[in-house]
Design an enzyme around this catalytic site. Structure first.
Site, PDB file in Angstrom:
ATOM      1  N   CYS A 252      32.624  90.861  40.673  1.00 51.85           N
ATOM      2  CA  CYS A 252      33.586  91.546  39.822  1.00 51.85           C
ATOM      3  C   CYS A 252      33.045  92.840  39.217  1.00 51.85           C
ATOM      4  O   CYS A 252      31.916  92.891  38.756  1.00 51.85           O
ATOM      5  CB  CYS A 252      34.002  90.646  38.679  1.00 51.85           C
ATOM      6  SG  CYS A 252      34.617  89.052  39.194  1.00 51.85           S
TER       7      CYS A 252
ATOM      8  N   TRP B  26      36.102  89.069  42.317  1.00 52.23           N
ATOM      9  CA  TRP B  26      35.525  88.284  43.405  1.00 52.23           C
ATOM     10  C   TRP B  26      35.717  86.842  42.980  1.00 52.23           C
ATOM     11  O   TRP B  26      35.091  86.371  42.030  1.00 52.23           O
ATOM     12  CB  TRP B  26      34.052  88.634  43.551  1.00 52.23           C
ATOM     13  CG  TRP B  26      33.395  88.112  44.792  1.00 52.23           C
ATOM     14  CD1 TRP B  26      33.333  88.721  46.015  1.00 52.23           C
ATOM     15  CD2 TRP B  26      32.664  86.886  44.934  1.00 52.23           C
ATOM     16  NE1 TRP B  26      32.624  87.944  46.902  1.00 52.23           N
ATOM     17  CE2 TRP B  26      32.197  86.814  46.269  1.00 52.23           C
ATOM     18  CE3 TRP B  26      32.351  85.826  44.076  1.00 52.23           C
ATOM     19  CZ2 TRP B  26      31.454  85.746  46.763  1.00 52.23           C
ATOM     20  CZ3 TRP B  26      31.609  84.757  44.569  1.00 52.23           C
ATOM     21  CH2 TRP B  26      31.172  84.730  45.898  1.00 52.23           C
TER      22      TRP B  26
ATOM     23  N   GLY C  53      31.642  87.638  35.086  1.00 48.40           N
ATOM     24  CA  GLY C  53      30.737  86.562  34.681  1.00 48.40           C
ATOM     25  C   GLY C  53      31.418  85.228  34.859  1.00 48.40           C
ATOM     26  O   GLY C  53      32.461  85.133  35.514  1.00 48.40           O
TER      27      GLY C  53
ATOM     28  N   GLU D 237      26.106  89.589  58.870  1.00 47.07           N
ATOM     29  CA  GLU D 237      26.931  89.990  57.722  1.00 47.07           C
ATOM     30  C   GLU D 237      27.858  91.150  58.035  1.00 47.07           C
ATOM     31  O   GLU D 237      28.947  91.219  57.484  1.00 47.07           O
ATOM     32  CB  GLU D 237      26.111  90.220  56.455  1.00 47.07           C
ATOM     33  CG  GLU D 237      25.173  91.384  56.440  1.00 47.07           C
ATOM     34  CD  GLU D 237      24.343  91.485  55.143  1.00 47.07           C
ATOM     35  OE1 GLU D 237      24.802  91.081  54.074  1.00 47.07           O
ATOM     36  OE2 GLU D 237      23.216  91.999  55.222  1.00 47.07           O
TER      37      GLU D 237
ATOM     38  N   HIS E   2      11.494  74.042  69.518  1.00 41.19           N
ATOM     39  CA  HIS E   2      11.703  72.783  68.794  1.00 41.19           C
ATOM     40  C   HIS E   2      13.182  72.592  68.457  1.00 41.19           C
ATOM     41  O   HIS E   2      13.530  72.276  67.315  1.00 41.19           O
ATOM     42  CB  HIS E   2      10.852  72.762  67.523  1.00 41.19           C
ATOM     43  CG  HIS E   2       9.381  72.857  67.786  1.00 41.19           C
ATOM     44  ND1 HIS E   2       8.700  71.898  68.498  1.00 41.19           N
ATOM     45  CD2 HIS E   2       8.469  73.804  67.485  1.00 41.19           C
ATOM     46  CE1 HIS E   2       7.420  72.246  68.602  1.00 41.19           C
ATOM     47  NE2 HIS E   2       7.258  73.413  67.992  1.00 41.19           N
TER      48      HIS E   2
ATOM     49  N   LYS F  52      27.798  92.734  46.685  1.00 35.02           N
ATOM     50  CA  LYS F  52      26.512  93.434  46.589  1.00 35.02           C
ATOM     51  C   LYS F  52      25.629  92.818  45.510  1.00 35.02           C
ATOM     52  O   LYS F  52      24.417  92.797  45.610  1.00 35.02           O
ATOM     53  CB  LYS F  52      26.795  94.901  46.255  1.00 35.02           C
ATOM     54  CG  LYS F  52      25.570  95.756  46.109  1.00 35.02           C
ATOM     55  CD  LYS F  52      25.238  96.392  47.417  1.00 35.02           C
ATOM     56  CE  LYS F  52      23.878  96.992  47.462  1.00 35.02           C
ATOM     57  NZ  LYS F  52      23.325  96.962  48.807  1.00 35.02           N
TER      58      LYS F  52
HETATM   59  C1  G6P Z   1      23.782  90.005  47.918  1.00 34.85           C
HETATM   60  C2  G6P Z   1      23.750  91.306  48.702  1.00 34.85           C
HETATM   61  C3  G6P Z   1      22.506  91.352  49.572  1.00 34.85           C
HETATM   62  C4  G6P Z   1      21.264  91.141  48.722  1.00 34.85           C
HETATM   63  C5  G6P Z   1      21.358  89.838  47.913  1.00 34.85           C
HETATM   64  C6  G6P Z   1      20.241  89.728  46.893  1.00 34.85           C
HETATM   65  O1  G6P Z   1      23.984  88.933  48.774  1.00 34.85           O
HETATM   66  O2  G6P Z   1      24.890  91.417  49.503  1.00 34.85           O
HETATM   67  O3  G6P Z   1      22.436  92.598  50.218  1.00 34.85           O
HETATM   68  O4  G6P Z   1      20.142  91.073  49.545  1.00 34.85           O
HETATM   69  O5  G6P Z   1      22.584  89.819  47.186  1.00 34.85           O
HETATM   70  O6  G6P Z   1      20.361  90.814  46.013  1.00 34.85           O
HETATM   71  P1  G6P Z   1      19.279  91.193  44.940  1.00 34.85           P
HETATM   72  O7  G6P Z   1      19.955  92.130  44.006  1.00 34.85           O
HETATM   73  O8  G6P Z   1      18.848  89.916  44.299  1.00 34.85           O
HETATM   74  O9  G6P Z   1      18.162  91.812  45.678  1.00 34.85           O
END
Ligand code: G6P
Length: 594
Positions: free
Chosen positions: A2, A71, A98, A474, A490, A589
């Site tokens: 969000c 979201w 949040g 992704e 394996h 993100k």
């Molecule tokens: C989300 C993003 C990813 C990122 C992950 C961890 O899933 O889409 O690109 O790697 O969060 O993000 P951070 O801010 O903890 O590195």
């Protein structure tokens, strides 16, 4: 996840809010909405993209308003569940980022008191709580409401006839943007960068009230000063600059990112002791926690630091670490977190801090929650990364790990200075990969026709296999799995065949011979093999079905060139399949919920 924005000033709020929401799209969302205060509160929201909302929404006149990209967590994406949420009177509108963990309990209490709920969201309890506490003083009402709430929130509250916006934050990011006779509030800098580069980062527990002419921040009901910062990113950096997608632009920015980190950190060796807070001889082991792509950087970091410092390193998924690790020694931990807001990593950081660890955050976002929790923060300074799939921030994280590893290295001086010299060559080596995309594009076209792909590597290339597979799945929605090459036999061998290509990462390091054996075994099962190999490697040419050549570099630095190939491979495959590259379905993100 969000994104929220608020505007108060002399201009029409609607276009500013919609523009801000478009800039927050990168956080990931499934619905959006705005509310504007004029004579009444006018609201327009739906389970659509921001552009569709812009086209469909009627002209809402007014110079005070709020907006939201949602979201979904509580309740499916729908018009009703989209924010803003109103109270019973329709005079109070709230946007929230949040999770309210005690919302069920609050909701039952409010329902018993006569409040009528229309959505399935946790957020709606906030508008009703504020309604309950509002007797003409919005600041007081918000302070009382947040006192009842458990969980995380960044909130903006719009109340009919109030001259400004009430705000509050706890464990979710919220910044104020300071303008000339106008002020902004938003989840993140890109939302307001078109209008101002002066920001105030709110702290956990802050509440406040902003009008066009005034910004007031409070803590425990008392006014406090919060420092003003100047954003170092330019508006251009947050734009596509002629590239078809942000992702491609961000992949191409990597030589610059490497150069900037080298310039920032490698000259000043004395900084290092301050960074880890211990003398190099005192470090006996290290724990690195992270999620997603940052966890893959952590895994590469494990190899880098184990090799350079000769100490054991654990690289853990924060989401797992939070639930099982009871044996925490006071020591040095790294938290790798590009957004600075990933809920699982923040939780792990707090847990480590409470256990007496020194926690170093490696993040790309100034003023983020991670930087507030950390004992010390190393900024990656990669500039805004808009595309959901992380690329340049991953590269920046690797560079910081190399820098830390080399700075604390117990290698002999000759090998060390050779490595530092070679590290300085990396921008040019990466540029070479970027300038020579043809073979990557050709292989991407080929890959785009498959539904299953394996990525394999050994040693430092194993986490790259994981990251290459993650990038492909992704953004292109092809099922891809990263495997340690030795593990393929394996189980996954059962899946090999002509319809399952394997991407093999084959630097000429200690893993080389074993990788050749793996490739032979795979070929014997009929799978096509595309190898990433060093220039002039004729053995691989004979063995693999196709070879993408990468520049020769010291074996320690092979991840730097190989990852760029894997990013481009994923990008061009997704492009070939016509996918929504910058904003893949269902992803965010910044993952601010557990
Ligand atoms: C989300 C993003 C990813 C990122 C992950 C961890 O899933 O889409 O690109 O790697 O969060 O993000 P951070 O801010 O903890 O590195």
């Amino acid at each position: 996840m969000c994104g929220i924005i608020g505007y108060t000033g002399e201009k029409q709020a609607q276009p500013i809010l919609l523009n801000g929401l478009a800039k927050l799209e990168y956080r990931g969302y499934d619905s959006c909405g705005i509310a504007i205060s004029a004579e009444n509160i006018e609201l327009y929201k739906d389970a659509v993209r921001v552009e569709a909302l812009r086209k469909a929404s009627p002209e809402l006149k007014g110079t005070l308003g709020i907006g939201h990209t949602r979201w979904a967590t509580h309740g499916a994406p729908s018009r009703i569940n989209a924010h803003p949420h109103l109270d019973c009177t329709g005079n109070i509108a709230v946007v929230h980022n949040g999770v309210i963990s005690n919302y069920q309990e609050l909701k039952s209490r409010l329902v018993d008191e006569g409040h009528k709920f229309v959505s399935e969201t946790d957020t709606e309890v906030i508008s009703h709580l504020i309604e309950k506490y509002y007797h003409g003083d919005i600041e007081e009402a918000v302070e009382s409401a947040v006192a009842d709430i458990e969980g995380s929130y960044a909130l903006i509250v719009l109340v009919k006839d109030e001259p400004g916006l009430a705000v509050a934050r706890k464990d979710s990011p919220l910044i104020l943007g300071l303008g000339d006779r106008e002020n902004f509030v938003a989840s993140d800098v890109p939302a307001i960068l078109d209008y101002t580069d002066r920001v105030v980062y709110l702290e956990d527990g802050d509440t406040g009230f902003i009008t066009g002419n005034d910004v007031k921040v409070k803590r425990d009901g008392k006014e406090v000063e919060r420092e003003e910062h100047k954003v170092s990113w330019s508006v251009e950096e947050a734009r596509k600059a002629g590239y078809e997608h942000f992702l491609l632009k961000e992949i191409h920015e990597q030589p610059k990112v490497i150069r900037s980190i080298l310039g920032e950190y490698t000259r000043e060796k004395e900084l290092v002791a301050d960074t880890l807070g211990v003398k190099d001889t005192d470090i006996e082991s290290m724990l690195i926690i992270a999620c997603g792509t940052s966890h893959h950087a952590a895994l590469v970091g494990k190899y880098i630091i184990e090799e350079l410092l000769g100490i054991p390193v654990r690289a853990e998924l924060a989401s797992e670490f939070n639930y099982y690790s009871h044996t925490l020694a006071g020591g040095v931990s790294l938290a790798i977190i590009q957004s600075g807001e990933t809920a699982d990593t923040l939780k792990a950081m707090r847990k480590l801090k409470e256990a007496g660890n020194r926690v170093i955050a490696i993040t790309n976002v100034v003023g983020s929650t991670a930087s507030r929790i950390a004992s010390h923060t190393i900024y990656t300074g990669a500039g805004p990364e808009i595309s959901v799939a992380a690329t340049k921030t991953f590269m920046a994280q690797l560079m910081v790990l190399y820098w830390l590893g080399l700075s604390y290295s117990r290698l002999d001086a000759r090998r060390l200075s050779g490595l530092v010299k070679e590290l300085r060559q990396m921008p040019g080596k990466v540029q070479q990969v970027l300038d020579d995309e043809d073979s990557i594009i050709e292989q991407a076209k080929y890959l785009s026709g498959f539904e299953n792909v394996f990525y394999i590597g050994r040693g430092m290339s194993y986490p790259l296999a994981l990251e290459g597979a993650l990038k492909l799945k992704e953004i292109s929605y092809i099922h891809a799995e990263g495997y340690a090459a030795g593990e393929l036999k394996h189980g996954p061998f059962a899946l090999l065949g002509t319809d399952t290509p394997v991407i093999a990462i084959v630097p000429e390091d200690d893993t080389y011979e074993a990788m050749l054996t793996s490739i032979k075994e795979i070929k014997a099962r009929g799978s096509p093999v595309i190898a990433l190999a060093e220039e002039g490697d004729e053995t691989i040419e004979e063995l693999a079905d196709a070879v993408i050549s990468v520049p020769r570099v010291d074996r320690l630095f092979s991840p730097i060139v190989n990852i760029v190939v894997l990013q481009l491979l994923a990008y061009y495959t997704a492009r070939e399949r016509g996918c929504s590259i910058d904003f893949p379905r269902n992803l965010a993100k910044s993952v601010t919920v557990e």
